[in-house]
Design an enzyme around this catalytic site. Structure first.
Site, PDB file in Angstrom:
ATOM      1  N   ARG A  60       0.816  -1.211   0.000  1.00 50.90           N
ATOM      2  CA  ARG A  60       0.000   0.000   0.000  1.00 50.90           C
ATOM      3  C   ARG A  60       0.856   1.271   0.000  1.00 50.90           C
ATOM      4  NH1 ARG A  60      -1.903   0.926   4.291  1.00 50.90           N
ATOM      5  NH2 ARG A  60      -1.314  -0.977   5.389  1.00 50.90           N
ATOM      6  N   LYS A 200      -8.848  -2.152   0.881  1.00 53.79           N
ATOM      7  CA  LYS A 200      -8.656  -1.273   2.024  1.00 53.79           C
ATOM      8  C   LYS A 200      -9.334   0.074   1.822  1.00 53.79           C
ATOM      9  CE  LYS A 200      -6.147  -3.481   5.164  1.00 53.79           C
ATOM     10  NZ  LYS A 200      -6.645  -4.652   5.881  1.00 53.79           N
ATOM     11  N   HIS A 219     -10.702  -3.501  12.452  1.00 59.47           N
ATOM     12  CA  HIS A 219      -9.661  -4.148  11.656  1.00 59.47           C
ATOM     13  C   HIS A 219      -9.298  -5.444  12.379  1.00 59.47           C
ATOM     14  CE1 HIS A 219      -5.464  -4.058   9.611  1.00 59.47           C
ATOM     15  NE2 HIS A 219      -6.357  -4.562   8.802  1.00 59.47           N
ATOM     16  N   SER A 239      -1.500  -5.068   9.956  1.00 58.64           N
ATOM     17  CA  SER A 239      -1.036  -6.032   8.967  1.00 58.64           C
ATOM     18  C   SER A 239       0.144  -6.861   9.486  1.00 58.64           C
ATOM     19  CB  SER A 239      -0.603  -5.274   7.716  1.00 58.64           C
ATOM     20  OG  SER A 239      -0.240  -6.184   6.729  1.00 58.64           O
ATOM     21  N   LYS A 243      -3.818 -11.948  11.962  1.00 55.16           N
ATOM     22  CA  LYS A 243      -5.281 -12.037  11.870  1.00 55.16           C
ATOM     23  C   LYS A 243      -5.701 -13.202  10.967  1.00 55.16           C
ATOM     24  CE  LYS A 243      -5.900  -7.870  10.176  1.00 55.16           C
ATOM     25  NZ  LYS A 243      -4.488  -7.477  10.134  1.00 55.16           N
ATOM     26  N   THR A 244      -5.153 -13.207   9.753  1.00 58.44           N
ATOM     27  CA  THR A 244      -5.561 -14.219   8.780  1.00 58.44           C
ATOM     28  C   THR A 244      -5.123 -15.610   9.227  1.00 58.44           C
ATOM     29  OG1 THR A 244      -5.406 -12.560   7.034  1.00 58.44           O
ATOM     30  CG2 THR A 244      -5.430 -14.850   6.331  1.00 58.44           C
ATOM     31  N   ASP A 258     -10.293 -10.143   8.108  1.00 56.31           N
ATOM     32  CA  ASP A 258      -9.680  -8.805   8.119  1.00 56.31           C
ATOM     33  C   ASP A 258     -10.564  -7.630   8.529  1.00 56.31           C
ATOM     34  OD1 ASP A 258      -7.163  -7.429   7.555  1.00 56.31           O
ATOM     35  OD2 ASP A 258      -8.225  -6.451   5.924  1.00 56.31           O
ATOM     36  N   ARG A 324       1.119 -12.354  -1.669  1.00 60.44           N
ATOM     37  CA  ARG A 324      -0.253 -12.525  -1.187  1.00 60.44           C
ATOM     38  C   ARG A 324      -1.025 -13.531  -2.011  1.00 60.44           C
ATOM     39  NH1 ARG A 324      -2.425  -9.344   3.260  1.00 60.44           N
ATOM     40  NH2 ARG A 324      -0.884  -7.732   3.614  1.00 60.44           N
TER      41      ARG A 324
HETATM   42  N1  LIG Z   1       3.126 -16.791  16.215  1.00 56.75           N
HETATM   43  C1  LIG Z   1       2.607 -16.394  15.061  1.00 56.75           C
HETATM   44  N2  LIG Z   1       1.300 -16.082  14.967  1.00 56.75           N
HETATM   45  C2  LIG Z   1       0.776 -15.655  13.798  1.00 56.75           C
HETATM   46  N3  LIG Z   1       1.485 -15.541  12.646  1.00 56.75           N
HETATM   47  C3  LIG Z   1       2.786 -15.839  12.675  1.00 56.75           C
HETATM   48  C4  LIG Z   1       3.404 -16.272  13.877  1.00 56.75           C
HETATM   49  N4  LIG Z   1       4.704 -16.503  13.602  1.00 56.75           N
HETATM   50  C5  LIG Z   1       4.882 -16.224  12.311  1.00 56.75           C
HETATM   51  N5  LIG Z   1       3.746 -15.832  11.725  1.00 56.75           N
HETATM   52  C6  LIG Z   1       3.610 -15.402  10.308  1.00 56.75           C
HETATM   53  O1  LIG Z   1       3.258 -14.042  10.339  1.00 56.75           O
HETATM   54  C7  LIG Z   1       2.389 -13.732   9.282  1.00 56.75           C
HETATM   55  C8  LIG Z   1       1.074 -13.214   9.801  1.00 56.75           C
HETATM   56  O2  LIG Z   1       0.390 -12.698   8.714  1.00 56.75           O
HETATM   57  P1  LIG Z   1      -1.165 -12.629   8.563  1.00 56.75           P
HETATM   58  O3  LIG Z   1      -1.843 -13.716   9.314  1.00 56.75           O
HETATM   59  O4  LIG Z   1      -1.461 -12.520   7.107  1.00 56.75           O
HETATM   60  O5  LIG Z   1      -1.419 -11.237   9.275  1.00 56.75           O
HETATM   61  P2  LIG Z   1      -2.600 -10.213   9.097  1.00 56.75           P
HETATM   62  O6  LIG Z   1      -3.758 -10.991   8.575  1.00 56.75           O
HETATM   63  O7  LIG Z   1      -2.812  -9.685  10.461  1.00 56.75           O
HETATM   64  O8  LIG Z   1      -2.094  -9.200   8.152  1.00 56.75           O
HETATM   65  C9  LIG Z   1       2.170 -14.998   8.480  1.00 56.75           C
HETATM   66  O9  LIG Z   1       3.095 -14.981   7.422  1.00 56.75           O
HETATM   67  C10 LIG Z   1       2.518 -16.089   9.501  1.00 56.75           C
HETATM   68  O10 LIG Z   1       2.992 -17.244   8.885  1.00 56.75           O
HETATM   69  C1  LIG Z   2      -4.024  -6.027   2.955  1.00 52.67           C
HETATM   70  C2  LIG Z   2      -3.530  -5.396   3.965  1.00 52.67           C
HETATM   71  O1  LIG Z   2      -3.741  -5.715   5.267  1.00 52.67           O
HETATM   72  P1  LIG Z   2      -3.681  -7.057   6.096  1.00 52.67           P
HETATM   73  O2  LIG Z   2      -2.279  -7.506   6.061  1.00 52.67           O
HETATM   74  O3  LIG Z   2      -4.135  -6.590   7.422  1.00 52.67           O
HETATM   75  O4  LIG Z   2      -4.580  -8.078   5.466  1.00 52.67           O
HETATM   76  C3  LIG Z   2      -2.771  -4.173   3.778  1.00 52.67           C
HETATM   77  O5  LIG Z   2      -2.474  -3.564   4.820  1.00 52.67           O
HETATM   78  O6  LIG Z   2      -2.474  -3.806   2.625  1.00 52.67           O
HETATM   79 MN   LIG Z   3      -4.665 -10.497   6.784  1.00 52.13          MN
END
Ligand SMILES: Nc1ncnc2c1ncn2[C@@H]1O[C@H](COP(=O)(O)OP(=O)(O)O)[C@@H](O)[C@H]1O
Ligand SMILES: C=C(OP(=O)(O)O)C(=O)O
Ligand SMILES: [Mn+2]
Length: 532
Positions: A60, A200, A219, A239, A243-244, A258, A324
């Site tokens: 972003r 977003k 969020h 981010s 979360k995911t 998200d 992604r």
């Molecule tokens: N303890 C942990 N808990 C959650 N994610 C972790 C952890 N350790 C490493 N990771 C990594 O961190 C990243 C978290 O990203 P994601 O779940 O997409 O975050 P968000 O959805 O909040 O943007 C992933 O690549 C995941 O594999």
């Molecule tokens: C897609 C995004 O957020 P997130 O990693 O929280 O999914 C982003 O911040 O561009």
């Molecule tokens: Mn996410």
């Protein structure tokens, strides 16, 4: 030529957009993939996933996002956090973008934001790239085909990556622009191919609209106990905090990864799909998400793959660390068909602490929860925003400052009220570093985080022994089945406890300095929960 299905009373021409090449309305996934292939926008991967690269912009551009300062929003927007654009600048941008669009083909997707029909908005996405159409079709909610015949958009987004903005003429910062005009009910995006801007910007829009209806936009990801939506958990986090990853829990039903709202009826997803980070994604640690990378139409952004076998290289971050994949919610086998849940019983605030100071889990009082929600301490992880190349500690209020058009107290007060009404239990969970700071220690094992979350959500942490953290004042469990005791006490994971103490003192000071800005707006109990 007009192709596809659309409300005959609500074509682009009815919105004052004409002179384009072919316009493809509401193509379904296979047709979008076909179109994208024909236009050479990407290539097919395993299982029919669609592989794309996005050029210069792989994350972003928060600094290029503008809110148009019209009279009706002037006193509602948090201008310290949102760059302005003049109404004249926006009109010029709009005109120039429409001129640029002449003769080019466009893809229109008529979609819905919000799984609760009472609070949903209709969004028309007009995209230059067929694969952006595919992306946003995954990410937002797809109305029934028949409903398209009477679809009228509440808001329209035009995304035109080949358009370059002119700062002098358009009152923006660079050639890249995301301009939100709440009066004209329009968002214009130019000069970036990163797909995340699409979702977003709709999120930012809902964050503006919903508080006035008493709905808390969050969020966060969300899931509920299998067969029991009353047992809902939400996971706030900037981010990269997890979360995911953590909401896709084989033991629970996924509501969304998200963006959610919390209304008087409970939790509802704004979206109909997920957007996961794929860096170091492993089939062992995250089997559900991994499997989506080999499903038809999943959009895979900026990943390196073998040209012969189409095998993805999950470790190769040479294009960006922000690789992604985007897929519809139902690609996760245990996802909720309704994408709704009850009032959150547990609220998890995820932080990715690159200092290695915060414990992997702590229980928060409602006042402490408000303190941490307004603070929003975490690290920006590499890649999601332009220019961030290693974890960068930050205070991102509401765990999503870049998406908050209104002042933090607006969201804070709504959350506070809902926590009080529904009696949610709040937790702070550190998915960041342990055994030292970034550079020395290592990232918290996903397995440990999951075990702690399972214990919290199943209620087994209610009866265990807690210690009061001397730096932060919250309660930290002393022992949890399935997790090494030492992990629960970060000080013990450091080689040198004195270094830990110094680092903790530094972080406490950062918290205190950052929180000063909120002191005029908060109640005594939250002030009492403030640290440092
Ligand atoms: N303890 C942990 N808990 C959650 N994610 C972790 C952890 N350790 C490493 N990771 C990594 O961190 C990243 C978290 O990203 P994601 O779940 O997409 O975050 P968000 O959805 O909040 O943007 C992933 O690549 C995941 O594999
Ligand atoms: C897609 C995004 O957020 P997130 O990693 O929280 O999914 C982003 O911040 O561009
Ligand atoms: Mn996410």
């Amino acid at each position: 030529m007009t192709l596809g299905r659309v409300n005959p009373q609500f074509r682009l021409e009815d919105q004052g957009i004409s002179g384009l090449g072919d316009v493809y309305y509401n193509l379904i996934e296979p047709a979008l993939v076909e179109a994208a292939l024909k236009r050479d926008e990407g290539t097919l991967g395993k299982g029919g996933a669609f592989l794309v690269t996005t050029g210069k912009f792989t994350g972003r551009s928060p600094k290029d996002k503008h809110v148009v300062k019209t009279e009706s929003v002037a006193d509602k927007i948090w201008w310290e956090n949102n760059a302005t654009m003049s109404p004249e600048g926006f009109d010029a941008l709009h005109q120039d973008m429409l001129a640029h669009m002449q003769g080019r083909d466009y893809f229109v997707q008529d979609l819905v934001g919000g799984a609760d029909p009472k609070h949903a908005i209709n969004v028309r996405m007009v995209t230059e790239l067929a694969w952006h159409g595919l992306f946003i079709r995954h990410m937002l909610r797809r109305p029934d085909r028949d409903a398209l015949d009477s679809f009228i958009a509440d808001f329209t987004v035009i995304n035109c990556p080949s358009f370059s903005a002119d700062p002098a003429k358009h009152n923006c910062r660079s050639e890249t622009v995301i301009a939100m005009n709440f009066d004209k009910k329009m968002i214009l995006i130019g000069g970036t191919e990163y797909a995340g801007e699409n979702k977003k910007s709709v999120f930012t829009l809902l964050n503006y609209l919903l508080p006035e209806k008493g709905i808390m936009p969050m969020h966060c990801s969300a899931n509920h106990a299998t067969g029991n939506p009353v047992d809902t958990a939400v996971f706030f986090g900037l981010s990269g905090t997890g979360k995911t990853t953590l909401s896709a829990d084989p033991g629970r039903t996924l509501i969304g990864d998200d963006e959610h709202g919390w209304s008087d009826n409970g939790t509802f997803n704004f979206e109909g799909g997920c957007y996961a980070k794929t860096i170091n994604l492993s089939s062992e640690a995250e089997p559900e998400i991994y499997a989506t990378t080999e499903k038809f139409g999943t959009v895979i952004e900026n990943m390196i793959f073998d040209q012969d076998t189409k095998e993805l290289d999950f470790d190769d971050d040479s294009l960006t660390a922000n690789m992604r994949c985007a897929y519809p919610l139902h690609y996760i086998s245990n996802a909720s068909a309704k994408a709704t849940g009850g009032h959150p019983k547990n609220i998890i605030m995820l932080t990715c602490d690159a200092f290695g100071v915060l414990p992997p889990i702590a229980r928060l009082t409602p006042a402490q929860a408000m303190y941490h929600f307004l603070s929003g301490f975490t690290s920006k992880v590499a890649g999601t925003e332009r220019g961030v190349t290693e974890p960068e500690p930050t205070f991102s209020t509401c765990f999503g400052a870049p998406f908050m058009p209104r002042r933090p107290e607006v969201y804070g007060n709504l959350l506070r009220e809902k926590i009080a009404t529904h009696g949610a239990t709040c937790w702070l969970v550190n998915t960041g570093w342990t055994g030292g700071a970034y550079g020395t220690g290592s990232r918290m094992p996903i397995k440990a985080t999951r075990a702690l979350l399972t214990a919290a959500l199943e209620g087994s942490l209610a009866g265990v022994e807690y210690r009061k953290d001397p730096n932060f004042g919250f309660d930290v469990p002393v022992a949890v089945t399935g997790v090494a005791d030492i992990l629960l006490d970060p000080r013990r994971t450091w080689d040198n406890p004195a270094s830990y103490d110094r680092q903790a003192a530094k972080l406490v000071k950062m918290f205190a300095e950052n929180f000063e800005q909120y002191l005029p707006y908060i109640d005594e109990d939250v002030k009492a929960a403030a640290i440092g």
